[in-house]
Design an enzyme around this catalytic site. Structure first.
Site, PDB file in Angstrom:
ATOM      1  N   LYS A  96       0.826  -1.202   0.000  1.00  8.19           N
ATOM      2  CA  LYS A  96       0.000   0.000   0.000  1.00  8.19           C
ATOM      3  C   LYS A  96       0.865   1.258   0.000  1.00  8.19           C
ATOM      4  O   LYS A  96       0.495   2.273  -0.597  1.00  8.19           O
ATOM      5  CB  LYS A  96      -0.927   0.022   1.225  1.00  8.19           C
ATOM      6  N   LYS A 137      -5.090 -10.776  -6.296  1.00  4.61           N
ATOM      7  CA  LYS A 137      -6.301 -11.026  -5.519  1.00  4.61           C
ATOM      8  C   LYS A 137      -7.377  -9.979  -5.819  1.00  4.61           C
ATOM      9  O   LYS A 137      -7.063  -8.839  -6.177  1.00  4.61           O
ATOM     10  CB  LYS A 137      -5.993 -11.105  -4.021  1.00  4.61           C
ATOM     11  N   LYS A 139     -10.645  -4.267  -3.141  1.00  2.62           N
ATOM     12  CA  LYS A 139     -11.436  -3.038  -3.204  1.00  2.62           C
ATOM     13  C   LYS A 139     -10.652  -1.918  -3.859  1.00  2.62           C
ATOM     14  O   LYS A 139     -11.227  -0.973  -4.381  1.00  2.62           O
ATOM     15  CB  LYS A 139     -11.782  -2.579  -1.778  1.00  2.62           C
TER      16      LYS A 139
HETATM   17  P1  TYM Z   1     -10.567  -5.819   4.708  1.00  4.27           P
HETATM   18  O1  TYM Z   1     -11.790  -4.965   4.792  1.00  4.27           O
HETATM   19  O2  TYM Z   1      -9.481  -5.381   3.798  1.00  4.27           O
HETATM   20  O3  TYM Z   1     -10.934  -7.310   4.368  1.00  4.27           O
HETATM   21  C1  TYM Z   1     -11.963  -7.966   5.064  1.00  4.27           C
HETATM   22  C2  TYM Z   1     -11.794  -9.478   5.012  1.00  4.27           C
HETATM   23  O4  TYM Z   1     -11.867  -9.939   3.666  1.00  4.27           O
HETATM   24  C3  TYM Z   1     -10.761 -10.782   3.383  1.00  4.27           C
HETATM   25  N1  TYM Z   1     -10.400 -10.651   1.957  1.00  4.27           N
HETATM   26  C4  TYM Z   1     -10.306 -11.659   1.098  1.00  4.27           C
HETATM   27  N2  TYM Z   1     -10.472 -12.996   1.253  1.00  4.27           N
HETATM   28  C5  TYM Z   1     -10.310 -13.779   0.164  1.00  4.27           C
HETATM   29  N3  TYM Z   1     -10.000 -13.297  -1.068  1.00  4.27           N
HETATM   30  C6  TYM Z   1      -9.822 -11.976  -1.283  1.00  4.27           C
HETATM   31  N4  TYM Z   1      -9.536 -11.520  -2.498  1.00  4.27           N
HETATM   32  C7  TYM Z   1      -9.978 -11.093  -0.170  1.00  4.27           C
HETATM   33  N5  TYM Z   1      -9.880  -9.747  -0.005  1.00  4.27           N
HETATM   34  C8  TYM Z   1     -10.150  -9.495   1.294  1.00  4.27           C
HETATM   35  C9  TYM Z   1      -9.664 -10.294   4.312  1.00  4.27           C
HETATM   36  O5  TYM Z   1      -8.693 -11.287   4.531  1.00  4.27           O
HETATM   37  C10 TYM Z   1     -10.450  -9.943   5.554  1.00  4.27           C
HETATM   38  O6  TYM Z   1     -10.657 -11.107   6.348  1.00  4.27           O
HETATM   39  N6  TYM Z   1      -7.281  -5.968   8.325  1.00  4.27           N
HETATM   40  C11 TYM Z   1      -8.613  -6.525   8.101  1.00  4.27           C
HETATM   41  C12 TYM Z   1      -9.652  -5.810   8.904  1.00  4.27           C
HETATM   42  C13 TYM Z   1      -9.467  -5.953  10.395  1.00  4.27           C
HETATM   43  C14 TYM Z   1      -9.562  -7.161  11.150  1.00  4.27           C
HETATM   44  C15 TYM Z   1      -9.358  -6.791  12.493  1.00  4.27           C
HETATM   45  C16 TYM Z   1      -9.793  -8.484  10.794  1.00  4.27           C
HETATM   46  C17 TYM Z   1      -9.239  -4.945  11.278  1.00  4.27           C
HETATM   47  N7  TYM Z   1      -9.165  -5.440  12.527  1.00  4.27           N
HETATM   48  C18 TYM Z   1      -9.386  -7.727  13.518  1.00  4.27           C
HETATM   49  C19 TYM Z   1      -9.810  -9.435  11.826  1.00  4.27           C
HETATM   50  C20 TYM Z   1      -9.601  -9.056  13.153  1.00  4.27           C
HETATM   51  C21 TYM Z   1      -8.929  -6.467   6.611  1.00  4.27           C
HETATM   52  O7  TYM Z   1      -8.202  -6.960   5.842  1.00  4.27           O
HETATM   53  O8  TYM Z   1     -10.058  -5.849   6.211  1.00  4.27           O
END
Ligand code: TYM
Length: 334
Positions: free
Chosen positions: A111, A197, A200
């Protein structure tokens, strides 16, 4: 019951990666755990954001949790910024975490390249806030997609370091959590490039299917998605990443095993498979879209869910925070 915590950032829409990698697992396991699902709006400002849409996006994600099947009988839904202990524990953990642990994070490096000169301290600190989210709830399991594995390892390292320095082995203050990453759906790939992957932040909306995309748009995205000129469809051919991804999507959305999909699709060409995938996706997302509309039309209900969620989350979080402060030697608040 063991405790589960996970969260999603309120950055616009949710896509199939978020659903299949994370939320679907939450729904599948929720009955067996005591669950906290958070809308991580503090994480959402680690990259430039639009203040005009943050509140609305937060509602959207909370409503999608419910629409996807999160059940309040087993699970608590809340907004991260409503529970101030998250920010506070993040600060305390900042002060015990070596800087180089953060500089190693792959997601930060990826990022940061995109942000250039404007990389915020918050982006570097993102994994510590995530560690705070998890550790505040003494979570046993954290269901996430594959891309979060490194952040969970960091969380474990931070908890272990805290316990080593400020607690005894018999009475640790922080619980060391286990990731829960399922083999299927943990890494959904882009529709326009099967080696990247689904994300967003991809500038092209054609690269992802959002949970709220209308049927015509889903159809268009699947019609246009990248394929290859090979006849017959197969899993696990390294030279055909798109083929593997699309077959996997089909299996997950249709509720079919790899073997069933192989038997059904191995002789197909893309012209036959794409309409099938499109129809299956539309059908799988339809109930989510309908339920979502219903919930969004009833903001009072959603507010109530988030208010009650906040109360429950706060009680647990404040308890852990006070234990942490005690261990660090703080004068209790007078
Ligand atoms: P975020 O919003 O980027 O993603 C949310 C969840 O979606 C999963 N994910 C995917 N899984 C499979 N294939 C993909 N292409 C893909 N893109 C996203 C991510 O692995 C995630 O599980 N950092 C976290 C948010 C967070 C969090 C936490 C998670 C903040 N605090 C505490 C667990 C526990 C995240 O990636 O959000």
């Amino acid at each position: 019951k063991q405790r589960v915590l996970s969260g999603v950032q309120p950055t616009g829409n949710l896509h199939l990666g978020n659903y299949l990698g994370a939320i679907r697992t939450w729904v599948d396991i929720q009955e067996n755990y005591d669950n906290f699902f958070c809308v991580v709006d503090l994480h959402a400002i680690t990259v430039p954001h639009d203040p005009k849409s943050l509140a609305q996006d937060t509602y959207t994600i909370a409503a999608l949790y419910l629409a996807c099947g999160i059940d309040l009988e087993y699970s608590t839904i809340f907004v991260q910024s409503h529970v101030t202990a998250h920010s506070e524990l993040a600060w305390l953990l900042n002060c015990i975490t070596p800087l180089n642990w953060l500089e190693r994070m792959i997601q930060f490096k990826e990022k940061a390249v995109k942000q250039g000169e404007n990389v915020s301290v918050g982006l570097l600190d993102y994994p510590i806030l995530m560690a705070a989210d998890i550790l505040l709830y003494n979570a046993d399991r954290v269901p996430v997609g594959e891309d979060q594995k490194q952040h969970l390892e960091l969380t474990r390292d931070i908890a272990a370091r805290f316990n080593d320095q400020f607690a005894t082995r018999q009475k640790p203050v922080l619980k060391i959590p286990e990731p829960l990453i399922r083999s299927e759906g943990a890494r959904v790939m882009s529709l326009t490039d099967g080696t990247r992957k689904m994300s967003k932040s991809d500038p092209s909306d054609l690269s992802r299917i959002n949970l709220l995309d209308p049927p015509e748009l889903i159809d268009k995205k699947i019609k246009r998605c990248k394929t290859d000129p090979v006849r017959g469809l197969e899993f696990d051919n390294k030279d055909r990443p798109e083929c593997n991804n699309l077959l996997s999507l089909y299996g997950l959305l249709a509720g079919k095993t790899k073997q069933e999909v192989t038997l059904e699709c191995q002789e197909m060409g893309w012209g036959q498979f794409k309409p099938l995938l499109s129809e299956t996706t539309v059908e799988a997302l339809k109930p989510i879209r309908l339920k979502y509309q219903e919930i969004m039309d009833n903001k009072d209900y959603l507010d109530k869910v988030l208010r009650e969620g906040k109360e429950k989350a706060q009680t647990v979080a404040n308890h852990t925070l006070s234990e942490v402060k005690k261990a660090l030697g703080y004068l209790p608040s007078l």
